[in-house]
Design an enzyme around this catalytic site. Structure first.
Site, PDB file in Angstrom:
ATOM      1  N   THR A  97       1.599  -4.467   4.243  1.00  0.00           N
ATOM      2  CA  THR A  97       1.409  -4.816   5.516  1.00  0.00           C
ATOM      3  C   THR A  97       0.844  -6.141   6.013  1.00  0.00           C
ATOM      4  OG1 THR A  97      -0.608  -3.743   5.570  1.00  0.00           O
ATOM      5  CG2 THR A  97       1.271  -2.254   6.141  1.00  0.00           C
ATOM      6  N   ASP A  98       0.332  -6.718   5.065  1.00  0.00           N
ATOM      7  CA  ASP A  98      -0.308  -7.996   5.309  1.00  0.00           C
ATOM      8  C   ASP A  98       0.617  -9.215   5.807  1.00  0.00           C
ATOM      9  OD1 ASP A  98      -2.750  -6.727   4.416  1.00  0.00           O
ATOM     10  OD2 ASP A  98      -2.981  -8.098   2.503  1.00  0.00           O
ATOM     11  N   THR A 141       0.923  -1.171   0.026  1.00  0.00           N
ATOM     12  CA  THR A 141      -0.114  -0.050  -0.181  1.00  0.00           C
ATOM     13  C   THR A 141       0.592   1.180   0.001  1.00  0.00           C
ATOM     14  OG1 THR A 141      -1.670  -1.261   1.028  1.00  0.00           O
ATOM     15  CG2 THR A 141      -1.763   1.191   1.295  1.00  0.00           C
ATOM     16  N   SER A 199       1.724  -7.371  -0.524  1.00  0.00           N
ATOM     17  CA  SER A 199       2.491  -8.426   0.091  1.00  0.00           C
ATOM     18  C   SER A 199       1.673  -9.897   0.228  1.00  0.00           C
ATOM     19  CB  SER A 199       2.778  -7.821   1.514  1.00  0.00           C
ATOM     20  OG  SER A 199       1.492  -8.082   2.424  1.00  0.00           O
TER      21      SER A 199
HETATM   22  N1  ASP Z   1      -2.835  -5.366   1.014  1.00  0.00           N
HETATM   23  C1  ASP Z   1      -1.638  -4.598   1.332  1.00  0.00           C
HETATM   24  C2  ASP Z   1      -0.375  -5.348   0.941  1.00  0.00           C
HETATM   25  O1  ASP Z   1      -0.101  -6.105   1.839  1.00  0.00           O
HETATM   26  C3  ASP Z   1      -1.677  -3.953   2.471  1.00  0.00           C
HETATM   27  C4  ASP Z   1      -0.746  -2.997   2.829  1.00  0.00           C
HETATM   28  O2  ASP Z   1       0.257  -2.821   2.329  1.00  0.00           O
HETATM   29  O3  ASP Z   1      -1.032  -2.348   3.700  1.00  0.00           O
HETATM   30  O4  ASP Z   1       0.327  -5.184   0.094  1.00  0.00           O
END
Ligand code: ASP
Length: 319
Positions: free
Chosen positions: A86-87, A12, A53
């Site tokens: 973040t995932d 993200t 991710s």
């Molecule tokens: N779905 C996103 C990822 O992990 C969430 C993020 O980056 O915050 O790529």
């Protein structure tokens, strides 16, 4: 002047919202065109991947690990920053925590709001990670996660909220430091993780979660010949229902390494209960108790231990 390697991997933090409100990947990372200028820090930035991710694999983690080793041992970098979705950020952080030598800081960050959303946290988190990576006080602390003005240890940090900017938390122990406007304050020191050499990351190791009334069906469906290990997210202090244990026993007898974690958010899994399916029974049957890490991190640890062909796999997992 401190020399910091920045590796962008996607997520993200590198994405934007389109006119329909959907968050989409960009072909060029907005952080590349908006590099922070900081006193006494030079950045070398590489777009190593551009992946959400959930697309990151163990092979990607190994590639990041190799790039950082080269940066520290051949190119004279003083620290590294990784931006990541973040995932699965906590899994990459833990992989690196176990496989990079202690010393120069390695700091991972991401964002919950993409680059053009109101209140985006990406740029702030990016600057925070650079500040932490370039601070000599961050040396010898293992891999760190800097998000929302907090610093967390890779071993314990976990994503706890689907959308909040304060999603990264360390259950049980809390963050090891904070970023104020002008300072970085560490208020906890951890015993550092035992390092493990990594040359390959092969292996089929699923995670299975226990629940009330669980029977042995899911374990009966598994063919141990097709697996290299198994992680169980057990109940409470480390227990599973008795019918499930009966079937799990067959997998233990087939020689499959099985690691237990707790589905509880806080605390430490321990073999306490001696009833049927209780932790004490599981432990004696040969299940390894990964005490302080969650299931997704236990899976990383087991894969690394298996690939390193450790003769003392149980000791490594239970440390
Ligand atoms: N779905 C996103 C990822 O992990 C969430 C993020 O980056 O915050 O790529």
């Amino acid at each position: 002047m401190r020399k910091i390697l920045v590796l962008h991997t996607g997520g993200t933090i590198s994405m934007s919202q389109d006119t329909d409100g959907k968050v989409i990947s960009n072909t060029s990372n907005p952080l590349m065109t908006n590099e922070p200028e900081m006193n006494d820090v030079t950045l070398q930035t590489e777009d190593i991947f551009n992946l959400p991710s959930p697309h990151i694999t163990l092979k990607n983690m190994l590639q990041i690990q190799r790039r950082i080793l080269k940066a520290f041992f051949e190119e004279g970098f003083d620290g590294a920053v990784i931006t990541h979705g973040t995932d699965t950020l906590e899994e990459t952080a833990y992989f690196l925590d176990l496989t990079l030598p202690h010393g120069a800081p390695v700091v991972i960050t991401g964002a919950m709001r993409s680059s053009n959303e109101p209140g985006t946290d990406g740029y702030f988190n990016f600057i925070s990670a650079i500040r932490v990576a370039s601070d000599p006080a961050s040396r010898n602390r293992g891999v760190l996660v800097a998000m929302n003005a907090e610093i967390h240890a890779a071993r314990f940090v976990t994503k706890t909220h689907t959308t909040s900017v304060s999603t990264f938390q360390t259950p049980t122990y809390g963050p090891i430091g904070i970023l104020t406007h002008d300072k970085i304050i560490f208020h906890q020191s951890l015993e550092l993780a035992e390092q493990i050499a990594v040359h390959s990351v092969e292996g089929r190791i699923p995670i299975i979660k226990a629940y009330s009334g669980m029977d042995g069906q899911i374990f009966d469906l598994l063919n141990p010949q097709n697996l290299d290990g198994l992680v169980i997210e057990a109940l409470g202090a480390g227990n599973i229902p008795p019918e499930a244990f009966k079937s799990l026993k067959k997998l233990i007898e087939a020689g499959l390494p099985i690691v237990l974690t707790s589905r509880c958010f806080n605390g430490v899994a321990e073999p306490i209960y001696a009833y049927s399916g209780g932790g004490s029974e599981l432990y004696v049957a040969g299940i390894f108790f990964a005490k302080e890490i969650n299931a997704q991190k236990a899976r990383i640890k087991l894969i690394l231990g298996i690939n390193a062909k450790l003769s003392n796999l149980r000791d490594f997992i239970e440390k």
